[in-house]
Design a protein around this motif. Structure first.
Motif, mmCIF file in Angstrom:
data_model
loop_
_atom_site.group_PDB
_atom_site.id
_atom_site.type_symbol
_atom_site.label_atom_id
_atom_site.label_comp_id
_atom_site.label_asym_id
_atom_site.label_seq_id
_atom_site.Cartn_x
_atom_site.Cartn_y
_atom_site.Cartn_z
ATOM 1 N N ALA A 29 0.830 -1.206 0.000
ATOM 2 C CA ALA A 29 0.000 0.000 0.000
ATOM 3 C C ALA A 29 0.864 1.256 0.000
ATOM 4 O O ALA A 29 0.555 2.237 -0.689
ATOM 5 C CB ALA A 29 -0.923 -0.014 1.215
ATOM 6 N N HIS A 32 2.155 2.267 -3.420
ATOM 7 C CA HIS A 32 1.163 2.928 -4.278
ATOM 8 C C HIS A 32 0.887 4.351 -3.808
ATOM 9 O O HIS A 32 0.739 5.258 -4.643
ATOM 10 C CB HIS A 32 -0.120 2.095 -4.306
ATOM 11 C CG HIS A 32 0.058 0.753 -4.940
ATOM 12 N ND1 HIS A 32 0.388 0.590 -6.265
ATOM 13 C CD2 HIS A 32 -0.023 -0.502 -4.420
ATOM 14 C CE1 HIS A 32 0.490 -0.698 -6.550
ATOM 15 N NE2 HIS A 32 0.253 -1.378 -5.447
ATOM 16 N N ARG A 166 -5.203 -7.018 -4.498
ATOM 17 C CA ARG A 166 -4.259 -5.915 -4.760
ATOM 18 C C ARG A 166 -5.015 -4.699 -5.305
ATOM 19 O O ARG A 166 -4.731 -3.553 -4.917
ATOM 20 C CB ARG A 166 -3.185 -6.366 -5.736
ATOM 21 C CG ARG A 166 -2.137 -5.308 -6.076
ATOM 22 C CD ARG A 166 -1.058 -5.908 -6.981
ATOM 23 N NE ARG A 166 -0.062 -4.920 -7.367
ATOM 24 C CZ ARG A 166 -0.168 -4.144 -8.443
ATOM 25 N NH1 ARG A 166 -1.263 -4.232 -9.226
ATOM 26 N NH2 ARG A 166 0.780 -3.276 -8.739
ATOM 27 N N ASP A 167 -5.949 -4.952 -6.216
ATOM 28 C CA ASP A 167 -6.744 -3.840 -6.756
ATOM 29 C C ASP A 167 -7.467 -3.106 -5.638
ATOM 30 O O ASP A 167 -7.551 -1.868 -5.641
ATOM 31 C CB ASP A 167 -7.770 -4.364 -7.767
ATOM 32 C CG ASP A 167 -7.130 -4.896 -9.044
ATOM 33 O OD1 ASP A 167 -5.921 -4.665 -9.257
ATOM 34 O OD2 ASP A 167 -7.840 -5.571 -9.814
ATOM 35 N N ILE A 170 -5.175 -0.786 -3.753
ATOM 36 C CA ILE A 170 -4.927 0.453 -4.512
ATOM 37 C C ILE A 170 -6.135 1.379 -4.405
ATOM 38 O O ILE A 170 -5.991 2.599 -4.213
ATOM 39 C CB ILE A 170 -4.597 0.129 -5.981
ATOM 40 C CG1 ILE A 170 -3.299 -0.675 -6.063
ATOM 41 C CG2 ILE A 170 -4.455 1.422 -6.786
ATOM 42 C CD1 ILE A 170 -2.987 -1.195 -7.448
ATOM 43 N N ASP A 171 -7.346 0.822 -4.525
ATOM 44 C CA ASP A 171 -8.559 1.637 -4.368
ATOM 45 C C ASP A 171 -8.579 2.337 -3.006
ATOM 46 O O ASP A 171 -8.910 3.524 -2.899
ATOM 47 C CB ASP A 171 -9.812 0.754 -4.475
ATOM 48 C CG ASP A 171 -10.123 0.315 -5.898
ATOM 49 O OD1 ASP A 171 -9.517 0.872 -6.846
ATOM 50 O OD2 ASP A 171 -10.966 -0.595 -6.054
ATOM 51 N N GLU A 174 -6.050 5.179 -2.886
ATOM 52 C CA GLU A 174 -6.532 6.344 -3.647
ATOM 53 C C GLU A 174 -7.570 7.121 -2.832
ATOM 54 O O GLU A 174 -7.556 8.351 -2.798
ATOM 55 C CB GLU A 174 -7.146 5.899 -4.972
ATOM 56 C CG GLU A 174 -6.131 5.539 -6.041
ATOM 57 C CD GLU A 174 -6.791 5.324 -7.394
ATOM 58 O OE1 GLU A 174 -8.030 5.150 -7.440
ATOM 59 O OE2 GLU A 174 -6.064 5.317 -8.404
#
Length: 220
Positions: A29, A32, A166-167, A170-171, A174
């Motif tokens: 995390a 990113h 993993r997606d 990232i969400d 963000e």
């Protein structure tokens, strides 16, 4: 509007295992968030004493509290152990005071919660972390991450495999980045409390919102 400075995000993780999946998830995390432009720091809890076994002058306690004051937002990443967050995770949070003189170290800061599990997906740890975040007067973002069978989700080098888990991480990062920027300029207004103003000035009476209005006491 140009940023005055990048969002400052502190990561806490809840395991000291050599291959700690809560730490690996936090590091994933953090990569990113760094790519998004945030300034990121991870606290290593190794050597942190038990709460109340010493005082805040202990070097690890002082380091943790300094990082909390430095941060604008935090990420808490815990393994799920016996159906809840780890003792190490709770121990770190227990060392963070609600008040430090006139400073409230966590009040008004953003928070993202994450957990890793050895078995099927669960939300016990993140639910408990949300309770703690609310108690610490933080703005916990709506999104969260829960990684099931974490031992299957990471490469040998510690990087996370491409997957829906993993997606989601990232969400979540963000969303934390955006919420931290949104809250930054409004934190003092959003955390302003009548009870705290009254404690500082008993003559405040029923004044609300910095004197923009007043509420009269109820009459029989």
């Amino acid at each position: 509007m140009p940023l005055t400075h990048p969002p400052r995000i502190l990561f806490l993780y809840g395991s000291l295992r050599e291959r700690s999946f809560s730490r690996l998830a936090a590091e994933e995390a953090a990569r990113h968030l760094t790519a998004m432009g945030a300034e990121v720091r991870l606290f290593n809890p190794s050597g942190l004493p038990l709460p109340h076994s010493t005082d805040e002058r202990h070097p690890k306690v002082a380091e943790l509290r300094s990082l909390v004051e430095w941060s604008e937002g935090m990420v808490w990443s815990s393994p799920e152990i016996h159906g809840n967050l780890s003792g190490l995770m709770k121990m770190q949070i227990d060392w963070i005071p609600l008040n430090n003189g006139a400073v409230r170290p966590t009040q008004g800061k953003t928070l993202a919660v994450m957990q890793v599990s050895g078995g099927s997906q669960s939300f016990n740890a993140v639910n408990s972390l949300r309770v703690l975040g609310r108690w610490m007067r933080m703005f916990t973002i709506p999104n969260q991450s829960s990684v099931a069978k974490a031992y299957e989700q990471f490469e040998a080098d510690g990087r996370m495999k491409d997957s829906g888990y993993r997606d989601r991480i990232i969400d979540v990062m963000e969303e934390l980045y955006k919420f931290t920027l949104l809250v930054r300029e409004q934190k003092d207004h959003l955390t302003d409390r009548y009870s705290e103003r009254k404690a500082q000035d008993p003559q405040a009476g029923y004044a609300i919102l910095h004197g923009s209005g007043a509420v009269a006491p109820a009459t029989a």
